[in-house]
Design a protein around this motif. Structure first.
Motif, short mmCIF file in Angstrom:
data_model
loop_
_atom_site.label_atom_id
_atom_site.label_comp_id
_atom_site.label_asym_id
_atom_site.label_seq_id
_atom_site.Cartn_x
_atom_site.Cartn_y
_atom_site.Cartn_z
N PRO A 1 12.92 54.20 -31.06
CA PRO A 1 11.89 54.48 -31.97
C PRO A 1 10.67 53.82 -31.00
N PHE A 2 9.35 54.63 -31.41
CA PHE A 2 8.20 54.16 -30.77
C PHE A 2 7.08 54.69 -31.77
N GLU A 3 5.72 54.00 -31.55
CA GLU A 3 4.89 54.15 -32.19
C GLU A 3 3.45 54.19 -31.33
N ILE A 4 2.48 55.13 -31.71
CA ILE A 4 1.28 55.44 -30.69
C ILE A 4 0.11 55.13 -31.96
N THR A 5 -0.64 54.21 -31.58
CA THR A 5 -2.03 54.12 -32.32
C THR A 5 -3.12 54.56 -31.82
N LEU A 6 -4.28 54.63 -32.50
CA LEU A 6 -5.27 54.89 -32.02
C LEU A 6 -5.82 53.99 -30.67
N GLU A 7 -5.63 52.72 -31.06
CA GLU A 7 -5.98 51.93 -29.83
C GLU A 7 -5.20 52.24 -28.46
N ASP A 8 -3.81 52.81 -28.49
CA ASP A 8 -3.04 53.19 -27.36
C ASP A 8 -3.74 54.53 -27.01
N LEU A 9 -4.20 55.39 -27.78
CA LEU A 9 -4.89 56.82 -27.19
C LEU A 9 -6.14 56.30 -26.42
N ASN A 10 -6.81 55.50 -26.76
CA ASN A 10 -8.16 54.92 -26.26
C ASN A 10 -7.90 54.36 -24.83
N GLN A 11 -6.75 53.55 -24.91
CA GLN A 11 -6.39 52.92 -23.76
C GLN A 11 -6.11 53.75 -22.41
N MET A 12 -4.97 54.99 -23.10
CA MET A 12 -4.94 55.98 -22.29
C MET A 12 -5.80 56.72 -21.30
N LYS A 13 -6.91 56.89 -22.29
CA LYS A 13 -8.16 57.60 -21.84
C LYS A 13 -8.93 56.68 -20.70
N LYS A 14 -9.02 55.41 -21.19
CA LYS A 14 -9.63 54.22 -20.47
C LYS A 14 -9.14 54.26 -18.86
#
Length: 263
Positions: free
Chosen positions: A34-47
């Protein structure tokens, strides 16, 4: 869960050169757990993408992961977070990549997400990154739509339009076709009117009507120029050179020699 990498096969929709790659959510059935993706994770990918100096490859069936390298079928050049979604804001599809998608040989995109990425320069854990993406036919996430490689020459079936949008577009095209037909009929009518007027003015022979109308259809300007320059045709007198018609009595013939005083 195996924290080394998560490859999420996604039916991802392309809008021109854009590609949806990830969304906020939780998933329990991945092979790595199982895994979870948060909005913070998306922003970190972009950064992390923005701080790098290379475009991200779109390969075939994760060749970059399994073979350590792989031929590019496209390049991700810019990322953007839109609401709770991560988009490749600019995708450069190569021709063989477009062909695979348009022919339906490959339909889905699979981004490779790394939850714990180690920075090569500092050795620090910089968190979530987008490693690469692959064209594949084994979808994991089905929430994001099908891949469509868009370009200026694609057919309507690959346009990504909704049925309502397609119906509206077809209606507009039908109206345009009708207007074009009516305009062509009006142009032809105008050309025939010009030729008839020239015949009535004795500028051209009636036998020339069909050829002049054909000229007007192919080159209206040439026809107009020809008719503008045409002069009335002078009709030669009949065989009886000694006779003329009296203007007051058309049936009374007058000998022109007698009018000159010659018996």
């Amino acid at each position: 869960m195996n924290k080394s990498l998560i490859a999420c096969n996604i039916l991802a929709e392309v809008n021109q050169d854009e590609l949806k790659l990830a969304i906020v959510g939780k998933w329990k059935g991945h092979v790595n757990g199982p895994f979870e993706i948060t909005l913070e994770d998306l922003n970190q990918m972009k950064k992390n993408f923005d701080s790098g100096n290379v475009d991200l490859v779109i390969d075939l069936d994760h060749a970059t992961i399994f073979n350590k390298t792989g031929e590019a079928y496209g390049w991700i050049k810019e990322l953007e977070v839109r609401g709770d979604e991560l988009w490749a804001n600019k995708v450069e599809w190569l021709e063989h990549g477009k062909e695979l998608i348009k022919s339906k040989k490959y339909k889905y995109i699979s981004p490779v997400l790394l939850p714990n990425t180690i920075d090569q320069a500092t050795g620090n854990n910089i968190g979530w990154t987008l490693h690469s993406a692959a064209l594949t036919n084994r979808p994991f996430l089905e929430e994001l739509g099908e891949v469509v490689a868009n370009n200026k020459n694609q057919n309507e079936g690959e346009s990504g339009m909704t049925p309502e949008e397609k119906e509206k577009m077809e209606g507009l095209e039908s109206k345009v076709t009708t207007l074009e037909t009516e305009l062509n009929k009006e142009k032809e009518k105008n050309i025939e009117t010009q030729v008839d007027a020239a015949i009535a003015a004795n500028k051209v022979n009636p036998e020339q009507k069909d050829s002049l109308i054909a000229l007007g259809k192919t080159n209206p300007d040439s026809l107009k120029d020809f008719l503008d320059k045409a002069k009335a045709i002078v009709v030669a007198p009949g065989n009886d050179m000694y006779l003329n018609n009296n203007q007051n009595n058309q049936d009374e013939k007058i000998d022109v020699l007698k009018l000159g005083g010659i018996n």
